[in-house]
Design a protein around this motif. Sequence first.
Motif, PDB file in Angstrom:
ATOM      1  N   GLY A   1       0.804  -1.196   0.000  1.00  0.00           N
ATOM      2  CA  GLY A   1       0.000   0.000   0.000  1.00  0.00           C
ATOM      3  C   GLY A   1       0.842   1.252   0.000  1.00  0.00           C
ATOM      4  O   GLY A   1       1.006   1.875   1.022  1.00  0.00           O
ATOM      5  N   ALA A   2       1.311   1.668  -1.150  1.00  0.00           N
ATOM      6  CA  ALA A   2       2.150   2.840  -1.224  1.00  0.00           C
ATOM      7  C   ALA A   2       1.360   4.109  -1.480  1.00  0.00           C
ATOM      8  O   ALA A   2       1.935   5.181  -1.500  1.00  0.00           O
ATOM      9  N   GLY A   3       0.061   4.016  -1.664  1.00  0.00           N
ATOM     10  CA  GLY A   3      -0.732   5.189  -2.004  1.00  0.00           C
ATOM     11  C   GLY A   3      -1.295   5.882  -0.782  1.00  0.00           C
ATOM     12  O   GLY A   3      -1.048   5.494   0.367  1.00  0.00           O
ATOM     13  N   VAL A   4      -2.077   6.934  -1.031  1.00  0.00           N
ATOM     14  CA  VAL A   4      -2.779   7.650   0.028  1.00  0.00           C
ATOM     15  C   VAL A   4      -3.994   6.813   0.446  1.00  0.00           C
ATOM     16  O   VAL A   4      -4.777   6.388  -0.408  1.00  0.00           O
ATOM     17  N   SER A   5      -4.116   6.611   1.739  1.00  0.00           N
ATOM     18  CA  SER A   5      -5.205   5.802   2.261  1.00  0.00           C
ATOM     19  C   SER A   5      -6.162   6.661   3.073  1.00  0.00           C
ATOM     20  O   SER A   5      -5.716   7.454   3.913  1.00  0.00           O
ATOM     21  N   GLU A  14     -26.056  10.985  11.282  1.00  0.00           N
ATOM     22  CA  GLU A  14     -27.263  11.779  11.439  1.00  0.00           C
ATOM     23  C   GLU A  14     -26.910  13.251  11.573  1.00  0.00           C
ATOM     24  O   GLU A  14     -25.860  13.605  12.154  1.00  0.00           O
ATOM     25  N   LYS A  15     -27.782  14.082  11.083  1.00  0.00           N
ATOM     26  CA  LYS A  15     -27.607  15.531  11.218  1.00  0.00           C
ATOM     27  C   LYS A  15     -27.363  15.889  12.678  1.00  0.00           C
ATOM     28  O   LYS A  15     -28.044  15.396  13.573  1.00  0.00           O
ATOM     29  N   GLY A  16     -26.342  16.725  12.884  1.00  0.00           N
ATOM     30  CA  GLY A  16     -26.036  17.175  14.232  1.00  0.00           C
ATOM     31  C   GLY A  16     -24.907  16.411  14.916  1.00  0.00           C
ATOM     32  O   GLY A  16     -24.344  16.886  15.906  1.00  0.00           O
ATOM     33  N   LYS A  17     -24.555  15.239  14.367  1.00  0.00           N
ATOM     34  CA  LYS A  17     -23.472  14.459  14.956  1.00  0.00           C
ATOM     35  C   LYS A  17     -22.117  14.949  14.434  1.00  0.00           C
ATOM     36  O   LYS A  17     -22.031  15.593  13.390  1.00  0.00           O
ATOM     37  N   ASP A  18     -21.060  14.643  15.185  1.00  0.00           N
ATOM     38  CA  ASP A  18     -19.699  14.960  14.763  1.00  0.00           C
ATOM     39  C   ASP A  18     -19.110  13.758  14.012  1.00  0.00           C
ATOM     40  O   ASP A  18     -19.413  12.612  14.344  1.00  0.00           O
ATOM     41  N   VAL A  19     -18.244  14.045  13.033  1.00  0.00           N
ATOM     42  CA  VAL A  19     -17.557  12.969  12.320  1.00  0.00           C
ATOM     43  C   VAL A  19     -16.071  13.285  12.206  1.00  0.00           C
ATOM     44  O   VAL A  19     -15.671  14.452  12.168  1.00  0.00           O
ATOM     45  N   GLU A  20     -15.277  12.222  12.151  1.00  0.00           N
ATOM     46  CA  GLU A  20     -13.838  12.352  11.933  1.00  0.00           C
ATOM     47  C   GLU A  20     -13.441  11.517  10.724  1.00  0.00           C
ATOM     48  O   GLU A  20     -13.784  10.342  10.635  1.00  0.00           O
ATOM     49  N   LEU A  21     -12.723  12.151   9.829  1.00  0.00           N
ATOM     50  CA  LEU A  21     -12.257  11.480   8.620  1.00  0.00           C
ATOM     51  C   LEU A  21     -10.733  11.428   8.682  1.00  0.00           C
ATOM     52  O   LEU A  21     -10.083  12.425   9.006  1.00  0.00           O
ATOM     53  N   ARG A  22     -10.190  10.277   8.308  1.00  0.00           N
ATOM     54  CA  ARG A  22      -8.754  10.066   8.475  1.00  0.00           C
ATOM     55  C   ARG A  22      -8.060   9.960   7.130  1.00  0.00           C
ATOM     56  O   ARG A  22      -8.595   9.393   6.180  1.00  0.00           O
ATOM     57  N   CYS A  23      -6.827  10.483   7.086  1.00  0.00           N
ATOM     58  CA  CYS A  23      -6.000  10.383   5.888  1.00  0.00           C
ATOM     59  C   CYS A  23      -4.598   9.925   6.284  1.00  0.00           C
ATOM     60  O   CYS A  23      -3.950  10.561   7.133  1.00  0.00           O
ATOM     61  N   ASP A  24      -4.141   8.857   5.649  1.00  0.00           N
ATOM     62  CA  ASP A  24      -2.763   8.396   5.792  1.00  0.00           C
ATOM     63  C   ASP A  24      -2.026   8.712   4.494  1.00  0.00           C
ATOM     64  O   ASP A  24      -2.265   8.069   3.471  1.00  0.00           O
ATOM     65  N   PRO A  25      -1.135   9.692   4.512  1.00  0.00           N
ATOM     66  CA  PRO A  25      -0.468  10.084   3.272  1.00  0.00           C
ATOM     67  C   PRO A  25       0.624   9.097   2.893  1.00  0.00           C
ATOM     68  O   PRO A  25       0.955   8.183   3.653  1.00  0.00           O
ATOM     69  N   ILE A  26       1.193   9.323   1.726  1.00  0.00           N
ATOM     70  CA  ILE A  26       2.356   8.540   1.305  1.00  0.00           C
ATOM     71  C   ILE A  26       3.514   8.877   2.238  1.00  0.00           C
ATOM     72  O   ILE A  26       3.748  10.062   2.545  1.00  0.00           O
ATOM     73  N   SER A  27       4.221   7.854   2.692  1.00  0.00           N
ATOM     74  CA  SER A  27       5.312   8.052   3.643  1.00  0.00           C
ATOM     75  C   SER A  27       6.348   9.026   3.085  1.00  0.00           C
ATOM     76  O   SER A  27       6.797   8.910   1.936  1.00  0.00           O
ATOM     77  N   GLY A  28       6.702  10.019   3.919  1.00  0.00           N
ATOM     78  CA  GLY A  28       7.713  10.990   3.510  1.00  0.00           C
ATOM     79  C   GLY A  28       7.170  12.225   2.831  1.00  0.00           C
ATOM     80  O   GLY A  28       7.906  13.194   2.631  1.00  0.00           O
ATOM     81  N   LEU A  91     -11.756  14.272  -0.116  1.00  0.00           N
ATOM     82  CA  LEU A  91     -10.552  13.713  -0.720  1.00  0.00           C
ATOM     83  C   LEU A  91      -9.305  14.268  -0.052  1.00  0.00           C
ATOM     84  O   LEU A  91      -9.229  15.460   0.244  1.00  0.00           O
ATOM     85  N   CYS A  92      -8.340  13.401   0.153  1.00  0.00           N
ATOM     86  CA  CYS A  92      -7.059  13.791   0.719  1.00  0.00           C
ATOM     87  C   CYS A  92      -5.978  13.542  -0.329  1.00  0.00           C
ATOM     88  O   CYS A  92      -6.072  12.593  -1.124  1.00  0.00           O
ATOM     89  N   ALA A  93      -4.978  14.401  -0.358  1.00  0.00           N
ATOM     90  CA  ALA A  93      -3.846  14.226  -1.264  1.00  0.00           C
ATOM     91  C   ALA A  93      -2.566  14.566  -0.521  1.00  0.00           C
ATOM     92  O   ALA A  93      -2.570  15.344   0.431  1.00  0.00           O
ATOM     93  N   SER A  94      -1.460  13.980  -0.972  1.00  0.00           N
ATOM     94  CA  SER A  94      -0.167  14.320  -0.379  1.00  0.00           C
ATOM     95  C   SER A  94       0.865  14.490  -1.482  1.00  0.00           C
ATOM     96  O   SER A  94       0.672  14.022  -2.607  1.00  0.00           O
ATOM     97  N   SER A  95       1.942  15.182  -1.153  1.00  0.00           N
ATOM     98  CA  SER A  95       3.002  15.387  -2.137  1.00  0.00           C
ATOM     99  C   SER A  95       4.296  15.787  -1.437  1.00  0.00           C
ATOM    100  O   SER A  95       4.296  16.218  -0.277  1.00  0.00           O
ATOM    101  N   LEU A  96       5.384  15.660  -2.163  1.00  0.00           N
ATOM    102  CA  LEU A  96       6.630  16.319  -1.791  1.00  0.00           C
ATOM    103  C   LEU A  96       6.537  17.746  -2.319  1.00  0.00           C
ATOM    104  O   LEU A  96       5.744  18.044  -3.200  1.00  0.00           O
ATOM    105  N   ALA A  97       7.366  18.632  -1.790  1.00  0.00           N
ATOM    106  CA  ALA A  97       7.318  20.038  -2.205  1.00  0.00           C
ATOM    107  C   ALA A  97       7.517  20.148  -3.707  1.00  0.00           C
ATOM    108  O   ALA A  97       8.478  19.613  -4.264  1.00  0.00           O
ATOM    109  N   PHE A 103      -3.675  11.509  -4.847  1.00  0.00           N
ATOM    110  CA  PHE A 103      -4.943  11.499  -4.141  1.00  0.00           C
ATOM    111  C   PHE A 103      -5.316  10.102  -3.661  1.00  0.00           C
ATOM    112  O   PHE A 103      -4.999   9.093  -4.310  1.00  0.00           O
ATOM    113  N   GLY A 104      -6.038  10.069  -2.536  1.00  0.00           N
ATOM    114  CA  GLY A 104      -6.730   8.869  -2.129  1.00  0.00           C
ATOM    115  C   GLY A 104      -8.064   8.776  -2.844  1.00  0.00           C
ATOM    116  O   GLY A 104      -8.414   9.637  -3.656  1.00  0.00           O
ATOM    117  N   ASN A 105      -8.824   7.726  -2.543  1.00  0.00           N
ATOM    118  CA  ASN A 105     -10.127   7.549  -3.178  1.00  0.00           C
ATOM    119  C   ASN A 105     -11.275   8.174  -2.392  1.00  0.00           C
ATOM    120  O   ASN A 105     -12.429   8.076  -2.789  1.00  0.00           O
TER     121      ASN A 105
END
Lengths: 112, 111
Positions: A1-5, A14-28, A91-97, A103-105
Motif C-alpha cells: 500500500g504505497a498510495g494515500v489511504s 445523522e444531522k447534528g453528529k460529529d464525524v472524523e475522517l482520516r488520511c494516511d499520506p504517502i510516507s515521507g 478527498l485527501c492528497a499528499s506530495s513532496l514540495a 490522491f486517495g479515493n
Amino acid sequence: GAGVSQSPSNKVTEKGKDVELRCDPISGHTALYWYRQRLGQGLEFLIYFQGNSAPDKSGLPSDRFSAERTGESVSTLTIQRTQQEDSAVYLCASSLAGSPLHFGNGTRLTVT
Amino acid sequence: DAKTTQPTSMDCAEGRAANLPCNHSTISGNEYVYWYRQIHSQGPQYIIHGLKNNETNEMASLIITEDRKSSTLILPHATLRDTAVYYCIVRPYYGNNRLAFGKGNQVVVIP
C-alpha cells in the motif's frame, strides 16, 4: 500500500453528529491537502498542511470544520454538528514540495 | 479560482489519438501546466505536467504552445478505460502548491 489511504471509505451519520475522517499520506510526503467534492461538482479546496502546520485554511467553509496533522503523517478532518449540505466525498492528497499531488479515493459522507 | 478553460465534454474514438485542448492565457512565468483525470468514484489521478517544453510519459504527451497560453494533452491510443473527467490546471512551483480544479472536460471514449 504505497498510495494515500483514507478511512472510512463510506460514512453515514445523522444531522447534528460529529464525524472524523482520516488520511494516511504517502510516507515521507511533507505536504497534505484536503478537498471536498459534492455530487456532480468539481473539487473544492479545504486546507493545506506543510509538515504539521496549516498555512492555508482558507477553504474551510465554517468553524464547524477543523483539521489537524501529527507526526508529519496522519491527518484528521473533523466536522462538528454535521448538516445535510456537508454530504460529499472528502478527498485527501499528499506530495513532496513542488511535486504532483497523489490522491486517495476519498470518504463518501452522507448526512441524513 | 481556476485559470484554465476547457471544453465541457468531448467524445473520442477507441484506438484513435485523443487531443484534449486547454487555454491558460493568463499563465505566469513560474506556473506549470498540470493534467489530472478522475474516473468515476475514484480520486483524481496525476497524468503529466510541464513548464514550456513538450513532455511525454507512459500515459500521455503534453504539447505546450510557445507563448504558453494553451496546451494539448494527447492520449495516443484511447481506450474505454480512458473515459474520465480531465482537468487542466496551472500551479506555481513554489509557495502554496494547492491545485485549483475547474469543472474539467468529460471525455467519453466511444467503441
